[in-house]
Design an enzyme around this catalytic site. Structure first.
Site, short mmCIF file in Angstrom:
data_model
loop_
_atom_site.label_atom_id
_atom_site.label_comp_id
_atom_site.label_asym_id
_atom_site.label_seq_id
_atom_site.Cartn_x
_atom_site.Cartn_y
_atom_site.Cartn_z
N HIS A 133 -22.40 6.89 -10.37
CA HIS A 133 -21.58 5.68 -10.18
C HIS A 133 -20.63 5.92 -9.02
CE1 HIS A 133 -19.23 2.13 -11.03
NE2 HIS A 133 -18.14 2.86 -11.18
N ARG A 152 -1.64 19.46 -0.14
CA ARG A 152 -0.76 19.04 0.96
C ARG A 152 -1.22 19.57 2.31
NH1 ARG A 152 4.45 17.71 -0.96
NH2 ARG A 152 4.87 17.16 1.22
#
Length: 311
Positions: free
Chosen positions: A138, A243
């Site tokens: 999906h 990050r």
């Protein structure tokens, strides 16, 4: 186990069926081919009878030197219950004994105009595509700057809307909602859309749109190698997200691992731009430039310079 039929081979390569027409429904379950030179000489240990048997000029000419009794014996040993078919290259004529045993056992003999080497290559590629391991996931598959990006996430998180924005920015849609994936022998993952929903995109509140009709043929493609996965998830306030991009997370599809990025979703974030940049950054990494590694080296060098000045 994936399988295909002899009739599919006949149709794809426009082969002529010389005999054994009743066996065109026989199943092919392996991608390997067999050139039965040793078997024609009478050596049958380790005979891979489940493969397509391919006969070139050498095999046909050697077979013609045998007596009728030996020909019938070798053909009956060659054409076993699990043998799908026998292919003859270069439109060569076959001995009557081959036709006789073929009709007796309902094992087709196919004739191709291709040279033996070319026929081996084309047949192998065809069977690898037909028999490759497959899975359906999906998600939404897009082609962004030549990078196949599979966008995954829970239902309603915005995958289709992101894909629509990417199409408007000039990228291409491959599949929406259901992505059929097959794995090649080289470990590549090729994604495509089920035929029923090809080129269609579902946008909640609007309905189903045909991307090719609305944006043109350049906005879609039928299949694409999957290079990376982007997983969308709702933003969690206290969760630590990547990050710097130094650590590359991997995601396993069938038997192949590919890079995956987790992108948090919250109001105000332009997901299409983020995924577009992620695809460009992936291309740069493949070309040998890693911005995170470059920054890390600069930071390390700066810290070492400061330490040397102090001491």
């Amino acid at each position: 186990m994936r399988k295909t039929k002899v009739s599919n081979v006949v149709e794809h390569f426009h082969m002529k069926v010389l005999s054994g027409e009743e066996g065109l429904g026989r199943e092919i379950t392996v991608t390997d081919l067999s050139r039965p030179g040793l078997q024609l000489a009478g050596y049958f240990p380790h005979y891979a009878s489940e493969r397509i048997q391919l006969m070139g000029i050498s095999e046909i000419e050697f077979f013609s030197t045998l007596s009728r009794e030996v020909r019938l014996e070798r053909m009956r040993l060659l054409m076993q219950d699990n043998t799908p078919c026998l292919c003859v290259s270069r439109n060569q004529d076959v001995a009557p004994e081959m036709i006789e045993v073929s009709n007796e056992k309902n094992i087709p003999i196919l004739q191709s105009p291709l040279a033996t080497t070319s026929l081996v290559s084309k047949l192998t590629n065809f069977l690898e595509n037909k028999l490759a391991p497959t899975s359906t996931v999906h998600g939404v598959l897009t082609d962004i700057y030549g990078v196949g990006v599979l966008i995954m996430g829970s239902s309603g998180i915005g995958k289709s809307e992101t894909a629509l924005e990417l199409v408007k920015r000039g990228h291409r849609l491959v599949a929406d909602d259901a992505v059929e994936i097959r794995q090649t022998q080289q470990g590549q993952l090729i994604g495509s859309a089920p035929e029923l929903i090809q080129h269609l995109l579902e946008i909640r509140g609007v309905g189903i749109i045909n991307v090719m009709t609305m944006f043109g043929a350049g906005a879609v493609r039928n299949a694409k190698n999957i290079a990376m996965v982007v997983r969308l998830e709702l933003w969690e306030e206290h969760k630590m997200y990547e990050r710097l991009g130094l650590d590359e997370e991997r995601f396993k599809l069938i038997d192949t691992e590919i890079p995956i990025l987790t992108v948090p979703v919250r109001p105000g974030r332009n997901l299409a731009v983020i995924i577009e940049v992620a695809a460009m950054n992936f291309r740069l990494k493949r070309m040998g430039y890693n911005a995170a590694m470059t920054f890390s080296r600069r930071l390390t060098d700066t810290i070492e310079d400061v330490d040397s000045d102090i001491y």
